[in-house]
Structures are given as C-alpha cells and as structure tokens.
Write an enzyme that holds these catalytic residues in place. Structure first.
Site, PDB file in Angstrom:
ATOM      1  N   GLY A 208      58.795  47.781  35.518  1.00 43.97           N
ATOM      2  CA  GLY A 208      58.314  49.056  36.069  1.00 43.97           C
ATOM      3  C   GLY A 208      58.430  49.035  37.585  1.00 43.97           C
ATOM      4  O   GLY A 208      58.002  48.073  38.219  1.00 43.97           O
TER       5      GLY A 208
ATOM      6  N   ARG B 220      64.576  47.453  31.987  1.00 44.32           N
ATOM      7  CA  ARG B 220      64.123  46.321  31.173  1.00 44.32           C
ATOM      8  C   ARG B 220      65.286  45.971  30.249  1.00 44.32           C
ATOM      9  O   ARG B 220      65.856  46.845  29.626  1.00 44.32           O
ATOM     10  CB  ARG B 220      62.864  46.710  30.400  1.00 44.32           C
ATOM     11  CG  ARG B 220      61.666  47.020  31.331  1.00 44.32           C
ATOM     12  CD  ARG B 220      60.409  47.309  30.542  1.00 44.32           C
ATOM     13  NE  ARG B 220      59.241  47.445  31.419  1.00 44.32           N
ATOM     14  CZ  ARG B 220      58.795  48.608  31.865  1.00 44.32           C
ATOM     15  NH1 ARG B 220      59.424  49.724  31.550  1.00 44.32           N
ATOM     16  NH2 ARG B 220      57.730  48.673  32.647  1.00 44.32           N
TER      17      ARG B 220
ATOM     18  N   ASP C 188      55.665  40.235  35.156  1.00 43.12           N
ATOM     19  CA  ASP C 188      55.773  39.012  34.323  1.00 43.12           C
ATOM     20  C   ASP C 188      57.035  39.029  33.451  1.00 43.12           C
ATOM     21  O   ASP C 188      57.646  37.982  33.231  1.00 43.12           O
ATOM     22  CB  ASP C 188      54.505  38.806  33.486  1.00 43.12           C
ATOM     23  CG  ASP C 188      54.123  40.055  32.699  1.00 43.12           C
ATOM     24  OD1 ASP C 188      53.065  40.053  32.064  1.00 43.12           O
ATOM     25  OD2 ASP C 188      54.890  41.039  32.745  1.00 43.12           O
TER      26      ASP C 188
ATOM     27  N   THR D  13      54.247  44.923  40.916  1.00 48.68           N
ATOM     28  CA  THR D  13      53.842  45.802  39.811  1.00 48.68           C
ATOM     29  C   THR D  13      52.539  46.483  40.218  1.00 48.68           C
ATOM     30  O   THR D  13      51.680  45.858  40.844  1.00 48.68           O
ATOM     31  CB  THR D  13      53.611  45.029  38.490  1.00 48.68           C
ATOM     32  OG1 THR D  13      52.943  45.912  37.556  1.00 48.68           O
ATOM     33  CG2 THR D  13      52.777  43.782  38.662  1.00 48.68           C
TER      34      THR D  13
ATOM     35  N   ASP E 294      50.219  47.135  38.401  1.00 54.09           N
ATOM     36  CA  ASP E 294      49.117  46.647  37.559  1.00 54.09           C
ATOM     37  C   ASP E 294      48.290  45.559  38.223  1.00 54.09           C
ATOM     38  O   ASP E 294      47.164  45.300  37.788  1.00 54.09           O
ATOM     39  CB  ASP E 294      49.662  46.091  36.232  1.00 54.09           C
ATOM     40  CG  ASP E 294      50.473  47.126  35.482  1.00 54.09           C
ATOM     41  OD1 ASP E 294      51.256  46.748  34.596  1.00 54.09           O
ATOM     42  OD2 ASP E 294      50.355  48.323  35.810  1.00 54.09           O
TER      43      ASP E 294
ATOM     44  N   ASP F 175      48.521  42.454  37.841  1.00 56.91           N
ATOM     45  CA  ASP F 175      48.087  41.560  36.745  1.00 56.91           C
ATOM     46  C   ASP F 175      48.900  40.269  36.681  1.00 56.91           C
ATOM     47  O   ASP F 175      49.103  39.705  35.608  1.00 56.91           O
ATOM     48  CB  ASP F 175      48.207  42.299  35.396  1.00 56.91           C
ATOM     49  CG  ASP F 175      49.658  42.718  35.110  1.00 56.91           C
ATOM     50  OD1 ASP F 175      49.943  43.120  33.960  1.00 56.91           O
ATOM     51  OD2 ASP F 175      50.495  42.634  36.040  1.00 56.91           O
TER      52      ASP F 175
END
Ligand code: F6P
Length: 339
Positions: free
Chosen positions: A15, A76, A107, A129, A131, A133
């Site tokens: 993303g 992706r 990741d 990202t 996120d 995360d």
C-alpha cells in the site's frame, strides 16, 4: 558484504504512503553522492520480474519530496512469492548489474526482500505504511500524514454532527492494527475508539461512553473504528437500534493514503533513505532501517519480520480519562470513607 556497491535498484511496494517519494528521492540523491548509480524499479517486486525499470538521475527526483503517492508506482506481486518469480527477479538484477536493492514498503515488502536476499541479492528495507505496524520500527513513513488527513476530516464531521446533534461513526484504515485509530481518536477527542487489540464490547465501549457524555449535556458523539475492529455501518446500525441515536457513518477509505506528506514524514523518509544507502555503502545489507527512541537502527530482515509491535494501552486510558467531564464523586455521590 564483499562486493563494492556500484549500482542499486530502488522500489516501492505494498500500500502506498505519503513520504514514499521523499524516501525514493533520498535513496537516489544519497547514492549519487557516493558515486553509486540508481535504477528505479517500477511496480514493486513485479518490476524486477518484468524488467520494468528506469535509470534515476538526480533531476528525476526533483520536486517529488512534497508529493504523495510514489513515482515508481507500487503493486502487490503474487508471482514474486513463487520461487520461479524470485529467480526471474534475480536474473533481472544480474542483467541490470544491480549490486543491491532498497525496498520501501511494509511487512509484505520485507517478506519479498528476505526471499530475494536468500537468493544472493543484498537488500535493505525502509518501513513505509500508514498502519505503523512494523515491529522493528517505532515509526513507519506515512503514519503521521494519514493521521493528519483523518483528523482534518473528523474535525469537519464534528461541525455537522454538532449542528444536527447526531452520532458520527468513522472507520479508519490500519489493516489488523489500531495505531491509526487510537492516535486519531485521542487527537480528535473521540467519545470512543474501537481497536482490534482490545476486543470490542458494544456495551462497555460504545453505550457507556455515550451515556457518560450525555450525562454532561453532550448531544453529539464521535466514534472512531479501526477497520480491523469492525464495520462502521454495523456499529452505526446498532447505535440507532439500541440507543435511538441518529447515527451517520463515514468510511474514510483511501483518502488516508493520499495527500502531501507531513513534515515528520518528509524528514523521516529523507533520513531513512540516506541510512539505507549508507548501510550498503559501508558493507551492510539484508536489514530493515527502523527508529528506536529517535535513533535509526538496522535490524536483520528475518528478525524484523518476527518482531511484533504491541499497542500502548496506556493511550487508551488517556482517551478514557479525557472523556471525563464529571468528578467521580459529588455531594449526591459522596466518596467512600478514606478516599
Ligand atoms: O496497509 C496499508 C493499507 O492502507 C491498510 O490500512 C488497508 O487495509 C489496505 O492497505 C488497503 O489495501 P488496498 O489499497 O489494496 O485496498
């Protein structure tokens, strides 16, 4: 790493995130400053499989620092997760004379980086990202910009919810993590925030905060839901049915991924892009650049992928404490003896 680095590839994958262009710019400019040539690989790892690339001169990355998205496109790649796809990518690296790759993404990107490093292509990852995360880094490029986009949108929503005395339920991104939702929730003074790390309980996490707010005269409410914790439409319906409140639902969606990168993302991306090339130039590879207490660190890719980042639940306590408008005890509700 034995081989001297003379030419590197740079790619963006997964993303996209505001600040990716700033990272690409930093990689290209730092490479040039070390007499290293830079090849832009388009569309993530699939660009290596399909030989989709462009030589990156210093001027190619002019005026992109302030632009969201990625000039190298992103994708992706299922094919790259196969050994055959990875072998095609390795032969492209050999064909192009690439001594190493800088991979910018999340990741999924680093799983691809680990695979190709095992086939002999040195890689350095940069965490990007919205996120936030990625376990090996306190911060990932794009998170601050996405937070600001959410905050500006929710501030606008609050105006109209106040006018109509309604309840707004806003769904934000974050995949399986609640970092974006909790950080934004605190920043907008949300009535309640639902995150996947704390299994949502409608009564505890929605009904009670709204009732408490109503006790002090609030007539509009803001519920922030991380996409990994539930669907805003479902929660809005429950609020209407169980509380009789006029609820309106907003799914912020991909607007969170666009827009000009914030100062924090531009600066972080520039530092991480520089650090990635300097690692390669000084003979280090197969690691992910990250931040730990403000300093940049390098974590071996396999170790980085095994690291998990847990949400700081004390932020949740901050959110709840700041929702309090009533003293816990009052003449009508005296404190127990000794309090
Ligand atoms: O990982 C970044 C992210 O924006 C997540 O927060 C979100 O769930 C996902 O990407 C959306 O993926 P796509 O852009 O492929 O729909």
């Amino acid at each position: 790493m034995e081989k001297e680095i003379r030419r590197i590839g740079v790619l963006t994958s997964g993303g996209d995130a505001p600040g990716m262009n700033a990272a690409v710019r930093a990689v290209v400019r730092t490479a040039i400053s070390k007499d290293i040539q830079c090849v832009g690989i388009r569309r993530g790892w699939s660009g290596l499989i399909n030989s989709d690339f462009t030589l990156m001169s210093g001027s190619e990355v002019s005026h992109i620092l302030s632009r969201g998205g990625t000039i190298l496109y992103t994708a992706r790649s299922e094919e790259f997760m196969t050994l055959e796809g990875q072998q095609k990518a390795v032969s492209t690296c050999k064909l192009l004379g690439l001594d190493a790759i800088v991979a910018i993404g999340g990741d999924g990107t680093f799983r691809g980086a680990l695979a190709i490093s095992r086939l002999g292509v040195p890689v350095v990852g940069i965490p990007a990202t919205i996120d936030n995360d990625i376990g090996c880094s306190n911060y990932t490029i794009g998170f601050d910009s996405a937070c600001n986009t959410c905050i500006q949108s929710i501030d606008k929503l609050r105006d109209t919810m106040q006018s109509h005395e309604r309840c707004s339920v806003v769904e934000v991104m974050g995949r399986d993590a609640g970092f974006l939702a909790l950080y934004v929730g605190i920043s907008v003074g949300a009535t309640a925030v639902l995150i996947p790390e704390r299994k949502p309980d409608f009564e505890r996490d929605v009904v009670r905060p709204i009732q408490n707010a109503r006790l002090t005269g609030n007539t509009h409410f803001m519920i922030v839901v991380a996409e990994g914790a539930g669907k805003a439409f479902h929660i809005g319906k429950q609020i209407k049915e169980e509380l009789g409140l006029d609820a309106r639902v907003t799914v912020l969606g991909h607007i969170q991924r666009g827009g000009a990168p914030s100062a924090r993302d531009r600066e972080m991306a520039s530092r991480m892009g520089y650090a990635a090339v300097m690692a390669l130039n000084e003979g280090r590879c197969n690691c992910v650049i990250g931040t730990r207490e403000g300093a940049l660190v390098e974590t071996p890719i396999e170790e980085a992928l095994a690291m998990k980042k847990s949400i700081q639940m004390e932020r949740y306590e901050v959110l709840e404490a700041l929702q309090n408008r009533l003293p816990r005890y009052s003449p009508l509700n005296p404190a127990p003896a000794g309090k």
